[in-house]
Design a protein around this motif. Structure first.
Motif, PDB file in Angstrom:
ATOM      1  N   GLU A 163      54.545 -29.162 -29.053  1.00  0.00           N
ATOM      2  CA  GLU A 163      54.731 -27.742 -28.781  1.00  0.00           C
ATOM      3  C   GLU A 163      56.142 -27.523 -28.239  1.00  0.00           C
ATOM      4  OE1 GLU A 163      51.876 -24.499 -26.884  1.00  0.00           O
ATOM      5  OE2 GLU A 163      52.920 -25.630 -25.316  1.00  0.00           O
ATOM      6  N   VAL A 164      56.811 -26.523 -28.763  1.00  0.00           N
ATOM      7  CA  VAL A 164      58.196 -26.245 -28.401  1.00  0.00           C
ATOM      8  C   VAL A 164      58.262 -24.930 -27.636  1.00  0.00           C
ATOM      9  CG1 VAL A 164      60.529 -25.849 -29.276  1.00  0.00           C
ATOM     10  CG2 VAL A 164      59.035 -27.492 -30.426  1.00  0.00           C
ATOM     11  N   ASN A 165      58.890 -24.976 -26.476  1.00  0.00           N
ATOM     12  CA  ASN A 165      59.062 -23.793 -25.641  1.00  0.00           C
ATOM     13  C   ASN A 165      60.558 -23.546 -25.474  1.00  0.00           C
ATOM     14  OD1 ASN A 165      59.084 -21.756 -23.749  1.00  0.00           O
ATOM     15  ND2 ASN A 165      58.187 -22.970 -22.098  1.00  0.00           N
ATOM     16  N   LEU A 166      61.069 -22.500 -26.113  1.00  0.00           N
ATOM     17  CA  LEU A 166      62.502 -22.192 -26.079  1.00  0.00           C
ATOM     18  C   LEU A 166      62.781 -20.868 -25.370  1.00  0.00           C
ATOM     19  CD1 LEU A 166      63.369 -23.264 -29.740  1.00  0.00           C
ATOM     20  CD2 LEU A 166      63.989 -24.478 -27.638  1.00  0.00           C
ATOM     21  N   ILE A 167      61.875 -20.427 -24.517  1.00  0.00           N
ATOM     22  CA  ILE A 167      62.068 -19.150 -23.822  1.00  0.00           C
ATOM     23  C   ILE A 167      63.378 -19.171 -23.043  1.00  0.00           C
ATOM     24  CG2 ILE A 167      60.779 -19.868 -21.772  1.00  0.00           C
ATOM     25  CD1 ILE A 167      59.771 -16.955 -21.578  1.00  0.00           C
ATOM     26  N   GLU A 168      64.094 -18.040 -23.075  1.00  0.00           N
ATOM     27  CA  GLU A 168      65.364 -17.905 -22.373  1.00  0.00           C
ATOM     28  C   GLU A 168      65.180 -16.823 -21.294  1.00  0.00           C
ATOM     29  OE1 GLU A 168      68.216 -18.022 -20.531  1.00  0.00           O
ATOM     30  OE2 GLU A 168      68.618 -19.425 -22.180  1.00  0.00           O
ATOM     31  N   PRO A 169      65.007 -17.239 -20.031  1.00  0.00           N
ATOM     32  CA  PRO A 169      64.690 -16.270 -18.974  1.00  0.00           C
ATOM     33  C   PRO A 169      65.799 -15.266 -18.695  1.00  0.00           C
ATOM     34  CG  PRO A 169      65.071 -18.464 -18.056  1.00  0.00           C
ATOM     35  CD  PRO A 169      65.009 -18.634 -19.541  1.00  0.00           C
ATOM     36  N   ARG A 170      67.019 -15.543 -19.124  1.00  0.00           N
ATOM     37  CA  ARG A 170      68.094 -14.568 -18.907  1.00  0.00           C
ATOM     38  C   ARG A 170      67.978 -13.375 -19.848  1.00  0.00           C
ATOM     39  NH1 ARG A 170      72.855 -19.022 -19.091  1.00  0.00           N
ATOM     40  NH2 ARG A 170      71.371 -19.834 -20.647  1.00  0.00           N
ATOM     41  N   ILE A 171      67.163 -13.507 -20.889  1.00  0.00           N
ATOM     42  CA  ILE A 171      66.935 -12.401 -21.823  1.00  0.00           C
ATOM     43  C   ILE A 171      65.807 -11.534 -21.284  1.00  0.00           C
ATOM     44  CG2 ILE A 171      66.159 -11.808 -24.141  1.00  0.00           C
ATOM     45  CD1 ILE A 171      67.585 -14.328 -25.135  1.00  0.00           C
ATOM     46  N   LYS A 172      66.085 -10.256 -21.078  1.00  0.00           N
ATOM     47  CA  LYS A 172      65.133  -9.359 -20.429  1.00  0.00           C
ATOM     48  C   LYS A 172      64.361  -8.471 -21.397  1.00  0.00           C
ATOM     49  CE  LYS A 172      66.767 -10.947 -16.582  1.00  0.00           C
ATOM     50  NZ  LYS A 172      66.031 -12.047 -15.901  1.00  0.00           N
ATOM     51  N   ALA A 173      64.793  -8.407 -22.661  1.00  0.00           N
ATOM     52  CA  ALA A 173      64.124  -7.539 -23.635  1.00  0.00           C
ATOM     53  C   ALA A 173      64.497  -7.995 -25.029  1.00  0.00           C
ATOM     54  CB  ALA A 173      64.526  -6.073 -23.428  1.00  0.00           C
ATOM     55  N   GLY A 174      63.673  -7.608 -26.007  1.00  0.00           N
ATOM     56  CA  GLY A 174      63.943  -8.005 -27.384  1.00  0.00           C
ATOM     57  C   GLY A 174      63.641  -6.910 -28.380  1.00  0.00           C
ATOM     58  N   VAL A 175      64.333  -6.967 -29.507  1.00  0.00           N
ATOM     59  CA  VAL A 175      64.095  -6.058 -30.630  1.00  0.00           C
ATOM     60  C   VAL A 175      63.864  -6.923 -31.860  1.00  0.00           C
ATOM     61  CG1 VAL A 175      65.039  -4.245 -32.105  1.00  0.00           C
ATOM     62  CG2 VAL A 175      65.491  -4.206 -29.637  1.00  0.00           C
ATOM     63  N   LEU A 176      62.664  -6.873 -32.411  1.00  0.00           N
ATOM     64  CA  LEU A 176      62.281  -7.701 -33.549  1.00  0.00           C
ATOM     65  C   LEU A 176      62.257  -6.836 -34.800  1.00  0.00           C
ATOM     66  CD1 LEU A 176      59.335  -9.554 -31.776  1.00  0.00           C
ATOM     67  CD2 LEU A 176      61.745 -10.200 -31.854  1.00  0.00           C
ATOM     68  N   THR A 286      65.954   2.327 -21.829  1.00  0.00           N
ATOM     69  CA  THR A 286      64.840   2.481 -20.899  1.00  0.00           C
ATOM     70  C   THR A 286      64.311   1.124 -20.439  1.00  0.00           C
ATOM     71  OG1 THR A 286      64.257   4.614 -21.872  1.00  0.00           O
ATOM     72  CG2 THR A 286      62.541   3.491 -20.620  1.00  0.00           C
ATOM     73  N   ALA A 287      64.353   0.112 -21.300  1.00  0.00           N
ATOM     74  CA  ALA A 287      63.925  -1.227 -20.892  1.00  0.00           C
ATOM     75  C   ALA A 287      64.799  -1.755 -19.760  1.00  0.00           C
ATOM     76  CB  ALA A 287      63.970  -2.177 -22.085  1.00  0.00           C
ATOM     77  N   PHE A 288      66.097  -1.494 -19.829  1.00  0.00           N
ATOM     78  CA  PHE A 288      67.017  -1.956 -18.794  1.00  0.00           C
ATOM     79  C   PHE A 288      66.998  -1.050 -17.564  1.00  0.00           C
ATOM     80  CE2 PHE A 288      69.638  -4.062 -22.324  1.00  0.00           C
ATOM     81  CZ  PHE A 288      69.119  -5.318 -22.032  1.00  0.00           C
ATOM     82  N   HIS A 289      66.734   0.229 -17.780  1.00  0.00           N
ATOM     83  CA  HIS A 289      66.734   1.207 -16.690  1.00  0.00           C
ATOM     84  C   HIS A 289      65.452   2.032 -16.804  1.00  0.00           C
ATOM     85  CE1 HIS A 289      71.003   0.376 -15.877  1.00  0.00           C
ATOM     86  NE2 HIS A 289      71.187   0.418 -17.172  1.00  0.00           N
ATOM     87  N   PRO A 290      64.358   1.608 -16.201  1.00  0.00           N
ATOM     88  CA  PRO A 290      63.073   2.297 -16.364  1.00  0.00           C
ATOM     89  C   PRO A 290      63.099   3.782 -16.006  1.00  0.00           C
ATOM     90  CG  PRO A 290      62.749   0.146 -15.366  1.00  0.00           C
ATOM     91  CD  PRO A 290      64.224   0.366 -15.426  1.00  0.00           C
ATOM     92  N   GLU A 291      64.041   4.165 -15.159  1.00  0.00           N
ATOM     93  CA  GLU A 291      64.133   5.584 -14.812  1.00  0.00           C
ATOM     94  C   GLU A 291      64.818   6.414 -15.895  1.00  0.00           C
ATOM     95  OE1 GLU A 291      68.003   3.753 -13.680  1.00  0.00           O
ATOM     96  OE2 GLU A 291      65.891   3.174 -13.557  1.00  0.00           O
ATOM     97  N   ASP A 292      65.444   5.754 -16.851  1.00  0.00           N
ATOM     98  CA  ASP A 292      66.132   6.436 -17.945  1.00  0.00           C
ATOM     99  C   ASP A 292      65.097   6.976 -18.934  1.00  0.00           C
ATOM    100  OD1 ASP A 292      67.648   7.042 -20.330  1.00  0.00           O
ATOM    101  OD2 ASP A 292      69.249   5.765 -19.572  1.00  0.00           O
TER     102      ASP A 292
END
Length: 315
Positions: A163-176, A286-292
């Motif tokens: 099993e490979v785990n490549l999660i990058e915790p510095r990434i806060k959001a994604g667009v797929l 909005t993901a970076f600034h929830p109040e936005d």
């Protein structure tokens, strides 16, 4: 939805290549950086290219319609040339991981983040303008799979069974963007054997917030008989918070995000690309600034417009 926006006239700086030496990598990791000409506190989007038929769209030279728009809307867009790029395939056809380099692609993004200070300093007029705490990843097609791994999806290495785990915790959001879906017995198409690394994908661990964009006409029969719903799997099978943006009449090119006037774009629609760029940028704001309220406003416009480009749902 109207495509008129201040981004139409916002100057964008684009600088390439910035070459990063990575131990063990057969060639330097080259990136293109695009950013608005002015502004500070700019969030970052790491953009992972797909694996199309063109020679140069699958490289730092692709995805200009999207990269330029995101930069004009206030983001720093960093585009690496992954080892899977057709511009490099003649150099390392026998390198372990070829031809798609699914694991190396994700590792490229971690290398970029490790050297973000160096990249920022190398690009004229960019130093001091980047917010290193607001990082997103975006990827189209195979790049969507790369992004899923960085957001926390697990994979089973088809060669070792680990099993490979490549999660990058510095990434806060994604667009797929038109990302591949589940593996297993749904991979019935003639090209399924070429993507054996998709067999063991597990979206249940993909906890990072993400916007999943899927075209309702994106029927990838060469991989699966599931139809367009396959590309919604990263939303359906992952835990929240997630948002699904379904684009009406969109095929795998989502209107032509991979390049201007690209011949393989089967659903060319500049209006759709412009709307996609604005909607994804609003979601990231909005993901970076929830109040936005950018995403709430964009979603309301999406649902109330007499000719909406798509629909959105969240969990």
């Amino acid at each position: 939805m109207s495509t008129s926006t201040s981004a139409d006239t916002t100057p964008v700086l684009s600088f390439s290549p910035v070459a990063l030496s990575v131990p063990g990598r057969p060639v330097d990791l080259q990136v293109r950086v695009s950013a608005p000409a002015t502004g500070t506190g700019l969030p970052v989007i790491l953009l992972s290219h797909g694996h199309g038929r063109s020679n140069h769209l699958s490289s730092l030279n692709g995805y200009a319609p999207l990269a330029n728009l995101w930069a004009a809307l206030g983001f720093v867009v960093i585009q690496p040339t992954h080892l899977s790029s057709r511009t490099l395939s003649h150099l390392h056809a026998d390198t372990p991981g070829a031809p798609l380099f699914w694991r190396s692609r994700a590792e490229d993004m971690t290398h970029v983040l490790d050297r973000l200070d160096l990249i920022e300093a190398a690009v004229p007029q960019l130093a001091g303008r980047v917010d290193h705490d607001k990082i997103a990843v975006a990827g189209h097609s195979l790049g969507g799979h790369t992004s899923c791994l960085l957001l926390g999806a697990r994979a089973t290495d088809p060669d070792t069974g680990e099993e490979v785990n490549l999660i990058e915790p510095r990434i806060k959001a994604g667009v797929l963007l038109a990302a591949p879906g589940r593996g297993g017995d749904v991979l019935t198409g003639p090209m399924a054997a070429q993507v054996s690394f998709l067999q063991g994908i597990d979206f249940s661990t993909m906890t990072t917030p993400a916007l999943v964009v899927a075209g309702d006409k994106d029927d990838s029969r060469h991989f699966t008989d599931m139809g367009p719903d396959w590309h919604a799997d990263p939303y359906t099978l992952a835990p929240g918070p997630k948002t699904l943006l379904t684009l009406f009449d969109a095929e795998h090119g989502l209107g032509g995000i991979a390049g201007y006037d690209a011949a393989e774009t089967t659903d060319e629609d500049p209006e759709r690309v412009a709307a996609l760029g604005r909607l994804t940028a609003a979601w990231l704001r909005t993901a970076f600034h929830p109040e936005d309220t950018a995403w709430r406003t964009a979603r309301e416009t999406l649902t109330t417009h007499p000719s909406p480009v798509g629909r959105a749902e969240s969990k």
